[in-house]
Enzyme design. Structure first.
Site, PDB file in Angstrom:
ATOM      1  N   LYS B  81       0.849  -1.197   0.000  1.00  0.00           N
ATOM      2  CA  LYS B  81       0.000   0.000   0.000  1.00  0.00           C
ATOM      3  C   LYS B  81       0.886   1.249   0.000  1.00  0.00           C
ATOM      4  O   LYS B  81       1.939   1.269   0.657  1.00  0.00           O
ATOM      5  CB  LYS B  81      -0.896  -0.016   1.241  1.00  0.00           C
ATOM      6  N   SER B 156      -9.734   1.862   2.782  1.00  0.00           N
ATOM      7  CA  SER B 156      -8.806   2.585   1.946  1.00  0.00           C
ATOM      8  C   SER B 156      -7.785   1.697   1.239  1.00  0.00           C
ATOM      9  O   SER B 156      -7.162   2.143   0.275  1.00  0.00           O
ATOM     10  CB  SER B 156      -8.058   3.617   2.800  1.00  0.00           C
ATOM     11  N   SER B 180      -9.998  -0.530   7.004  1.00  0.00           N
ATOM     12  CA  SER B 180      -9.395  -0.307   5.685  1.00  0.00           C
ATOM     13  C   SER B 180      -8.712  -1.520   5.061  1.00  0.00           C
ATOM     14  O   SER B 180      -8.362  -1.473   3.881  1.00  0.00           O
ATOM     15  CB  SER B 180      -8.384   0.846   5.758  1.00  0.00           C
TER      16      SER B 180
END
Ligand code: MG
Ligand code: ZN
Lengths: 479, 481, 94
Positions: B81, B156, B180
């Site tokens: 990420k 996210s 997330s």
């Protein structure tokens, strides 16, 4: 109208850790800008603070040295504000649960004692440095100082004059030096003082509006700033004006202060518990162990020096100025059992030599035991006072023990009377004229002859013995 | 072996083939790089592809395999990420603010997977600074749900989940502040695990909300998640909130089974607002567990209804402080033509942050401001205590808790983005876990009528990762095998 | 109904230079969200202490050991403007 000032201080003191509060960067003075920085202390995204255990111990020791209660549960909080010397835009500090609370320091002024209360001492990180010099549109930010551990000592508004403030700061400085938590070098910024001042008319109790003067870095500027601000506030009130609560900047060159823009005054710091640092919890035993590790504080030592050791107060204070001197003194006094001579050698001889050589007491190359040995040699008449001074000079140069220096340089006293007699009788032979005058009744020539003898013995003989021998031989001549 | 599509492997199966020398690490990485080139223009999972770095790492991994020293992750291509720092690799947090930010250091979790021989294919998309649940707040691109390209992948960590679901990586590291990792895993039909607060170092994870953030794995199977967790978990000297835990093998715990396991289902998690398809998939999973010998019952957790406002207050307050460092001076975007410090900072922040980020900064500043602190932030921290206590009581009775991961399946891109409140409320099943610092895993438990995946969450005691892994794995076996 | 949010004050504290239309839009978003936040105002939390730290552990500290700093060049490597080994800050208004 006469006014009385009410003064409170916030003192920031840099702690003597090796590394910064939250990262492994070294703590030191000077150097190239941004050369003592890492991702943590320059706020690179994703980095985290990890608390330095020694800094916490020093903060607690400082609190113990200043008679504080130590909180068994403490935590850190974030103080949020935007300023270019603060790269995270928040300072990690302590808000409602600092390490130390409710302390005090007793000061003495004109023979009177007064207690100044300390509200709290908390641990926090220092900010960086902004350089404005010679630049028109920009400042330059150097983050070397970012993350250096500081304690902030906050007093109650118990201080009533510039002289009290001076005495307090000096006393705090000394206590922290003795506690070994800081070098307290004001000129290098490792001790900085914020002064909050208000005035009220004599005879009233209600405190006036206060102003804050930030970052004073000498005792002299603290005194001048308080005197100036007290007078300024008094004249504002006398002319019918009102004192505005504000932060002011002291200009030590001009000897005056001016208000900073109000934008820098209004702060809503939005303190909240620092989620990146786990709270600290201590047992009473841990606190007591830290207390036990502290050396004796200067006021305790003062009582000892002026009490059973018999030093005058001014001598005691002069020695207590420095932990190194005090430690040397105590060791020397213990070994020689002669505190007075130990003290006078330190105050007269050692301090003068330090001054001449531009050294600090910490740089004295010998220890208290060596000095004590020298004092003992004097007391046991193994060396004369005069030669003791020469030995001391050589102790700074050679690092040898005093007895070795005395031996190597022929300073040891000639203690056999026969030896002295032969030297003295030689002198008398060489000075027949003077001897004649003395015998004729001119007593003044005795001094001259004595001088000749001492000179010939180059200080190695006890003058009292020389005097006795000289008198004896002259007596013989008369007979 | 001509027909083998290596991108469809799992970490475990790829490891086995690598170990048996049936495939090579470089060839495996090349297969993923090729597939990224071929399909990522549709999925849009990657923000930065590190082909050169990946091939170099793959070459080194092959050497380790040849020397017999490679572990489970050696040669395994993964995505990271884009809020997890790797030295020298651009890390944007999907924000204009960090468009050119090159970290001078590597996050502990990323360093650990690389040290274990994993190959970093690249950095994947996310909501800006991890604020959002659809990856639509990214400044750069909108990632698509591989099951239906018109839908969001969740967020996210949408890039992490989409990259794994679309066979663009064998596993991924995401971060979970309020769901997330779990929510995009549910939307994309993969497994996502949020570890206990303190198990995985946050060092190098760009902070959103420091007391809630955790890095965790996204993978195709429960076992793969455990393999990743085995590598990234454990005490780190650079994170002062990372906690010493006894050495265990999570991968070894996945086959333990659920016989006799006591499962609690918070009644509040099956209340109105939950899609019928999601509810029936969750209840079906409960029946599976009972068939496997577990005991399940519903119970009450009244304070859960306060979890969403408490979460938004705590996370926004911390975020407002964490994001104050972006001022244009030290790194990142710097607004042009500013004559004073104040102008530079306020314009840099106004131009560099997107709308959602600004909203949270304002909300958090408000919650902490003088005069509002007690009513909002302090109250939220008290509610945090109540929620923790309710979980503690629940775990006196149950070994694990289960709930839906999301109230709905993946929605259409653009459907909710104009209504932040709707988006916030959708976090109802995930945020309490972060508030209480607990571990939770989302595992696929079915699909709706559009064949969109549904996720089931299993919540464990602090450091009860082994419990949630074995529970999730049992369902995985029951439903797939 | 929530009290009016002091948006300008909050924006100033947050150091966000908001344009007028953006401010309006954000104010509208915020009103909804703050209405949700306000639901916690009425909750009776009794004498529940705040959660000081989520992990519940204490005293994680490091030894006072110096480790290497970064080269100044690397410290400054992400700054878009730098001068004489320093970060460059426009003049403070004073
Ligand atoms: Mg302070
Ligand atoms: Zn540092």
């Amino acid at each position: 109208m006469p006014y009385l000032p009410t003064i409170g201080l916030e003192i920031h003191v840099e702690l003597s850790t090796g590394s910064k509060l939250f990262c492994g960067c070294p703590v030191s003075f000077g150097g190239e800008p941004n050369s003592r920085c890492c991702p943590v202390c320059t706020s690179v995204p994703g980095t985290l603070p990890v608390l330095n255990r020694a800094a916490v111990q020093y903060a607690i020791k400082a609190g113990l040295a200043l008679n504080c209660e130590i909180g068994l549960f403490s935590k850190f909080d974030r103080k949020n504000y935007f300023y270019p010397d603060l790269p995270k835009a928040y300072q990690i500090s302590q808000f409602d649960l600092p390490f130390c609370l409710d302390g005090y320091v007793d000061i003495e002024l004109n023979g009177e004692q007064k207690r100044i209360r300390i509200e709290r001492i908390h641990l926090e990180e220092d900010a960086g440095k902004l350089v404005h010099d010679g630049l028109d549109k920009y400042s330059l930010a150097d983050y070397n100082r970012c993350g250096v551990p500081l304690i902030e000592i906050v007093t109650k508004p118990d201080i009533a004059s510039a002289q009290e403030a001076k005495a307090f700061v000096e006393k705090v400085r000394l206590c922290l030096l003795y506690a070994g938590v800081s070098d307290c070098k004001m000129e290098e910024g490792s001790m900085r003082v914020d002064v909050n001042t208000s005035v009220r008319p004599v005879g009233t109790d209600e405190l006036g509006t206060r102003t804050e003067m930030k970052n004073l870095n000498s005792i002299r500027s603290i005194v001048r700033c308080i005197e100036s601000e007290t007078a300024r506030q008094a004249s504002v009130l006398d002319s019918g004006g009102r004192v505005v609560q504000e932060t002011r900047r002291w200009d030590d060159n001009k000897g005056e202060s001016r208000a900073m823009r109000s934008k820098e005054n209004a702060h809503d710091y939005r303190y909240f518990p620092e989620p990146d640092i786990i709270p600290a919890e201590f047992t009473q035993e841990q606190i007591e162990a830290l207390r036990a590790s502290l050396p004796k504080m200067p006021h305790e030592r003062y009582l000892e020096y002026t009490g059973k050791m018999g030093l005058p107060g001014s001598d005691a204070n002069q020695i207590l100025e420095s932990v190194a001197l005090a430690d040397i003194f105590e060791d020397a006094a213990a070994i020689s059992a002669n505190p007075r001579t130990s003290a006078s050698l330190i105050i007269v001889e050692i301090l003068r030599r330090l001054n001449d050589m531009g050294l600090s007491p910490e740089q004295i190359p010998f220890d208290g035991a060596a000095l004590g040995k020298l004092v003992k040699m004097m007391d046991e008449r193994q060396i004369t006072a005069n030669n003791a001074k020469k030995v001391l000079t050589l102790m700074f140069e050679t690092k040898d023990s005093p007895d070795k220096i005395a031996k190597d340089n022929g300073f040891a006293v000639i203690s056999d009377v026969a030896g002295i007699k032969s030297v003295v009788s030689d002198i008398l032979k060489q000075n027949e004229k003077a001897v004649g005058e003395y015998l004729a009744g001119n007593a003044k020539t005795f001094g001259f002859l004595m001088g000749q003898c001492v000179g010939a013995l180059s200080g190695r003989a006890d003058p009292q013995v020389v005097r006795a021998v000289l008198q004896e031989l002259l007596q013989k001549g008369q007979d | 072996m001509a027909a083998l599509d290596m991108t469809k492997l799992t970490i475990k199966s790829a490891h086995d083939l690598l170990a048996k020398k049936e495939i090579g690490a470089v060839e495996l990485t090349e297969a993923f790089l090729d597939r990224i080139t071929a399909v990522d223009s549709d999925v849009c999972a990657y923000l930065t592809v590190c082909a050169e770095l990946a091939l170099k790492q793959a070459g080194e991994a092959q050497k380790a395999i040849d020397a017999g020293s490679g572990g489970m992750l050696c040669g395994i291509p993964v995505s990271i990420k884009d809020n997890i720092c790797i030295e020298g690799v651009r890390t944007t947090c999907a924000s204009k603010m960090l468009e050119n930010f090159i970290p001078p250091y590597t996050a502990t979790a990323a360093g650990r997977v690389m040290d274990a021989g994993a190959v970093v294919l690249g950095k994947v998309n996310m909501d800006e600074f991890a604020m959002g649940g659809s990856t639509e707040t990214s400044y750069y691109k909108k990632t698509k749900n591989p099951h239906d390209l018109s839908r969001v992948p969740g967020g996210s960590s949408g890039g992490s989940a989409a990259s794994v679901a679309a066979n663009l990586a064998l596993g991924s590291l995401g971060s979970d502040t309020g769901g997330s990792i779990r929510q995009p895993a549910a939307f994309c039909g993969v497994v996502g695990l949020k570890p206990t607060y303190g198990l995985v170092s946050r060092y190098g994870l760009v902070a959103f909300a420091s007391s809630l953030d955790q890095i965790g794995p996204v993978a195709k199977t429960v076992e793969d998640s455990a393999i990743l967790l085995d590598v990234i978990g454990g005490k780190d000297q650079y994170d002062g909130t990372s906690i010493e835990v006894p050495e265990t093998s999570y991968a070894a715990s996945v086959n333990a089974g659920v016989k006799g396991l006591k499962i609690g289902i918070p009644r509040q998690y099956l209340a109105s607002g939950l899609d019928e398809a999601v509810k029936s998939a969750v209840l079906n999973a409960v029946r599976e567990y009972e068939a496997l010998g577990a005991v399940a019952e519903e119970f009450d957790m009244p304070s859960l209804k306060h979890a969403v406002p408490a979460y938004y207050l705590i996370s926004s307050a911390e975020a407002s402080s964490n994001l104050s460092r972006y001022d244009g001076i030290k790194y990142g975007f710097r607004a042009d033509g500013c004559e004073s410090y104040g102008e530079l900072v306020s314009k840099t922040r106004a131009q560099g942050f997107g709308r959602e980020v600004k909203r949270r900064i304002l909300l958090g500043t408000y919650a902490l401001a003088s005069g509002y602190y007690d009513a909002y932030y302090k109250k939220a921290l008290q509610i945090r205590t109540l929620i923790r206590r309710e979980f503690e009581r629940a775990f006196e009775k149950y070994d694990v808790l289960i709930s839906p991961t999301t109230p709905t399946t993946a929605y259409k891109i653009g459907e909710n983005i104009q209504n932040p409140l709707t988006m916030y409320l959708a976090d109802i099943y995930t945020v309490a876990v972060n508030i209480a610092g607990l571990p939770a895993i989302s595992v696929p438990c079915g699909a709706d009528e559009n064949k969109l995946p549904i996720g089931l969450s299993v919540i464990g005691r602090p450091f009860g990762e082994a419990d949630i892994l074995k529970t999730a794995a049992a369902l995985e076996r029951a439903l797939c095998g | 109904m929530t009290e009016k949010i002091p948006l300008q004050y909050i924006a100033d504290l947050s150091c966000l230079a908001l344009e007028e239309d953006e401010k309006k839009a954000l104010a509208a978003d915020m009103a909804d969200i703050i209405a949700l936040m306000d639901t916690i105002k009425d909750i009776d939390v009794g004498d529940a202490p705040i959660t000081e730290h989520i992990s519940g552990v204490r005293n994680i500290m490091r030894d006072d050991a110096v480790s290497g700093s970064m080269a100044a060049e690397k410290v400054l490597s992400n700054a878009s403007v730098r001068l004489e080994g320093c970060f460059v800050v426009p003049k403070l208004m004073e």
